[in-house]
Design a protein around this motif. Structure first.
Motif: not given
Length: 959
Positions: A253-278
């Protein structure tokens, strides 16, 4: 067994031998309802039953960041891994190397972390760190004492959300030079270093992201600008394209509080799709070649196959094992065993978009076989497989190897975290390990034959020949395919992707978190001592975290016991113990070991010949029976001897093509003189090895391989009594130790000379600077000298490395260190540097050493040294092999069990005056200077240094 982006050679799986029970986030657990910042519990996997699983909890933040937590309180450590689903496979044509380049940039500071501070902060916290890039992912990781976890989360979040404001043109240019140096050191300047680049160009169509290496092309790096790098970061380095995995001694629980504090406000980037093998196909065999600075030619045959996790990947892995994995393989039997090749092997390298089935061989010159002959033997071996089919042992070996490597993977928290992160990124679930084992267990003989028919039989391949410079006629066949080059698209002027995503916080990120509590208390391994009935001393420790055993049986016989006219005798004798015994062929022994999932290897070093054993404890007695057979009943067959001798000679010749090995070898000879056997390569010289006979080997074995010279170190989950019962396998061993050979006087060091070994066309120069110093002493002046050197050349952010790598961009890495044995030691500074910066690098080396010797350490550097080394002890005793190393020091140097406590006292009480006095004393005096590089390109600048230049050959002899 597999070779893939997710599973290493040993399958690097870190698991718990339990079954799993999975709960989803739809439950009403208190944990789910109490999570901070909108974090959602996705699943929780716990122990139950007999299946294999790494217990974990998986969460997702509102910005898309996946978080995986694994609790393991066996050691006071945590391992933090951030894996971004971006590698060179996401790059565009003409912009190769960006993913790897950005890995370097991520260590250059961010908005709240100063320039060159990232390494300093982690090191000062007692941790270790790195980052790696491959075709499909980039990861960054740290292992630190558990009280430093919040700081690591803060660091990783800062470079995810606040990197770009700190990126400057100057940092960009320095790291561009560093990457070029890395390419020079690991590819352009390394024998056979361009194989994979040449094969990739021929295997894949233009524009395929696997058609270039992760390191990229120099011309692409030269073309890149700062905005290119910013676009790449903003496209791929969002939290929604990352997995944060943390394992170890943590509070969830302490770890999740730290994760939320430091990572939670970072905005999401563009949508990412998995590459498709050819699918990748070849319309005909493509023969290609290039000339290289090598002593032996090589033929490399590669077939396109499937992609990672394809249903046919596992049977193809079994096929490669049959064809070329070890001494049970067809390539070994048909090439190496028969003396046609000094090395032959196969692999099946798998990545997210594609896999390659490869066979390669290097001819034995004594056989007269050409690359054309070896290619034909490869093809004939495939036909032999078709007629031979798949044996029960083939499947048993692969499956036993997977099971054993899974259990070995439990030995470190880093292994467990890395596996969870990889499976989460590429298999869409961290809980994939049992499926991984199951798909190999499900492979049938029919499956293996089917994939052979589908992907290999009568299929086209890329066949690469690497030949020595000036010998183009040695190719397997004339080139029938030429790399057409690349069409580089015009650069886009669109800057819309450069808009920064700025987090909004309600706290001050510039405040570096403090440690959460005191440094964790490290419990040293509890040791026990005993001896076998023949008097062999045994030092052991219990490691009950995994059902595994690691053993080091040491015989005090080594290179320094050789006669000068028989240099290489100790190594060849040890190698012969890896061959047939009086009871078994080496193929039979290899098969038995593989089916146990065990390893037994014999090697000769500077002081000891060592038999190293690794086994699941349940298979220990069978494994030790093989070790006993190797030690006490070597067959010493003439055929085996001639093969080993030929391989040794070719290995010596090949080592002379490696500038780094040559520089270190010549430097050692200057330190200790040509009259001491240990000053030469362990393998000896070509002329001395050629004189060694099988009778010499037998006599050396009969004289020195005695129980009186032996000792055993064992780390296992077995208690002492049971371990001693197993080690009784070595009780029949007997004999008195021979007196140790006296050392010849060491030569004087002439600091007025610069010793130069010419490597025409070398892309880099190798530099060695140093002097003789102290023999090893765990609690005396030697230990204090290592503390003194830490700020000068021992840490990543040492003066030497920051100057030559980070400030000047001359090198991929530079360092200095003290090393010592029981009777001698040395101080050395070294680096591989840009060819055009050879003399400048030498000047900087001597400048840094001189100023440190004269002015000493700063108070900040002293504090850093004490913090970094003092807190790193938590990482020192985690795995069985780390414990073996600890026990080895105690036994080798007759140290008290608690010698590390005395080391900690020395470190705690270390003062600036202590360090300055040591620097003034130990860095003073004449130092030898060795350079290996392109004489034509660097002569003038070296001459300007004012030293007499003495040219030596690759054996360190005057020209």
């Amino acid at each position: 067994m597999r070779r893939s982006l997710i599973i290493s050679t040993a399958l690097a799986a870190a698991l718990a031998l339990t079954a799993c029970e999975t709960t989803g986030s739809t439950g009403s657990s208190m944990e789910d309802m109490a999570l901070p910042g909108g974090i959602k519990l996705v699943e929780k996997v716990t122990k139950k039953g007999d299946e294999v699983v790494i217990p974990y909890s998986k969460y997702v933040l509102p910005n898309g960041l996946t978080v995986i937590l694994h609790e393991d309180d066996s050691d006071p450590l945590v391992h933090v891994d951030v894996t971004y689903h971006v590698g060179s496979g996401r790059e565009e044509i003409g912009k190769s190397g960006f993913a790897h380049f950005f890995e370097h940039m991520m260590f250059q500071g961010s908005e709240n972390v100063g320039d060159e501070e990232h390494f300093k902060i982690v090191s000062e916290s007692g941790g270790t760190l790195n980052g790696t890039t491959n075709t499909d992912r980039t990861n960054y990781f740290e292992t630190v004492p558990s009280n430093q976890l919040e700081k690591m989360i803060w660091l990783e979040a800062d470079r995810m959300g606040f990197l770009l404001p700190a990126v400057t043109q100057e940092k960009f240019e320095v790291q561009r030079e560093t990457v070029k140096n890395e390419r020079g050191q690991n590819y352009d300047n390394r024998p056979y270093g361009l194989i994979r680049e040449k094969v990739a160009e021929a295997m894949y169509p233009e524009g395929h992201p696997y058609s270039w290496l992760t390191i990229g092309y120099i011309e692409d790096l030269n073309r890149a600008d700062l905005d290119d790098l910013k676009r790449f970061f903003l496209r791929w380095y969002g939290p929604n394209n990352a997995v944060l995995t943390i394992g170890g001694d943590l509070d969830k629980m302490q770890t999740l509080e730290w994760v939320n504090k430091y990572f939670g406000s970072i905005p999401a980037g563009p949508e990412v799709a998995d590459p498709v093998p050819t699918e990748v196909t070849l319309d005909a065999d493509r023969y290609i070649s290039y000339e290289d600075n090598v002593s032996l030619p090589l033929v490399w045959m590669t077939f396109p196959t499937v992609h990672v996790y394809h249903p046919d990947e596992a049977p193809l892995d079994v096929l490669y094992s049959i064809m070329g994995d070890g001494r049970t393989s067809l390539l070994y039997k048909n090439m190496v065993k028969d003396g046609y090749a000094v090395q032959a092997s196969a692999s099946h390298g798998c990545s997210e978009l594609h896999c390659q089935f490869t066979m390669f061989a290097l001819p034995n010159p004594a056989s007269g076989k050409s690359l054309t002959d070896l290619e034909q033997i490869m093809r004939d071996s495939l036909k032999e497989f078709e007629e031979r089919g798949v044996l029960d042992d083939d499947l048993e070996r692969v499956k036993a190897g997977i099971r054993a490597s899974n259990i070995f993977g439990l030995e470190s928290v880093r292994g467990k975290v890395s596996q969870l992160a990889a499976f989460a990124t590429f298999a869409d679930t961290p809980n994939y390990i049992q499926k991984e084992i199951d798909r190999y267990d499900a492979v049938t003989k029919e499956d293996v034959m089917r994939v052979y028919e589908k992907y290999i039989k009568d299929k086209s391949a890329v066949i690469l020949s690497v030949v020595p410079k000036g010998q183009p006629d040695m190719v397997a066949a004339p080139d029938n395919w030429t790399f057409p080059g690349r069409t580089i698209p015009e650069a886009s002027d669109d800057d819309s992707a450069l808009a920064l995503r700025i987090p909004a916080d309600d706290f001050d990120r510039s405040m570096q978190p403090a440690a959460s509590g005191e440094n964790p208390v490290v419990t040293l391994p509890t040791l026990w001592r005993d001896e076998l009935s023949n008097g062999v001393e045994v030092l052991g420790a219990i490691n009950d975290e995994t059902p595994t055993t690691a053993i080091s049986l040491r015989i005090e016989v080594s290179q320094r016991d050789e006669p000068l006219e028989k240099l290489g005798l100790a190594e060849i004798t040890a190698a012969m113990l890896n061959e047939a015994t009086q009871e078994s062929t080496n193929e039979e022994l290899s098969n038995r070991l593989a089916k146990l999932g065990s390893s037994v290897s014999v090697s000769a070093g500077s002081r000891y010949t060592t038999i190293t054993v690794r086994s699941l404890t349940e298979n220990l007695d069978e494994t030790l029976a093989i070790a006993r057979e190797r030690l006490l009943e070597p067959a010493f067959n003439e055929d085996d001897f001639q093969r080993v001798k030929g391989q040794t000679i070719e290995g010596i010749k090949q080592s002379k093509t490696q500038a780094s090995a040559t520089a270190s070898q010549v430097f050692t000879q200057l330190m200790y003189g040509n009259d001491n056997a240990f000053a030469w390569r362990d393998a000896g010289r070509v002329d001395t090895v050629e004189t060694i006979t099988l009778d010499d080997v037998k006599a050396f074995y009969d004289t020195y391989y005695k129980s009186g010279a032996g000792s055993i170190i064992a780390v296992s989950d077995l208690p002492e009594k049971k371990m001693m019962a197993s080690l009784a396998a070595f009780s029949p061993w007997s004999g008195d130790a021979m007196p140790q050979k006296e050392l010849a006087p060491f030569p004087a060091i002439d600091a007025s000379k610069l010793y130069l070994i010419d490597k025409p066309g070398a892309a880099q120069s190798e530099i060695r600077i140093g002097k003789r110093a102290l023999p090893f002493d765990a609690t005396g002046t030697y230990y204090k000298a290592t503390l003194m050197n830490y700020a000068l050349g021992g840490a990543f952010n040492s003066r030497i490395n920051l100057n030559l790598r980070e400030d000047k961009g001359y090198t991929y890495g530079a360092r200095s260190f003290f090393s010592g044995s029981d009777q001698y030691g040395e101080y050395r500074a070294q680096a591989g540097v840009r060819k055009d910066a050879t003399a400048a690098s030498i000047v900087e080396f001597f400048s840094e050493i001189g100023s440190y010797q004269e002015d000493g350490i700063s108070e900040d550097e002293l504090a850093f040294t004490k913090q970094a080394i003092g807190q790193s002890e938590a990482r020192d005793y985690e795995t069985p092999f780390q414990k073996l190393g600890f026990l080895s020091q105690i036994l080798t140097y007759d140290l008290p069990d608690d010698f590390v406590d005395e080391q900690q006292d020395i470190l705690r009480n270390l003062t600036k005056e202590n360090v300055d006095m040591l620097a003034a004393e130990l860095l003073d005096g004449d130092m030898a200077l060795v350079v290996v590089g392109d004489k034509e390109a660097i002569w003038d600048e070296l001459e300007a240094l004012g030293r007499e230049i003495v040219e030596l050959d690759e054996n360190g002899m005057p020209k």
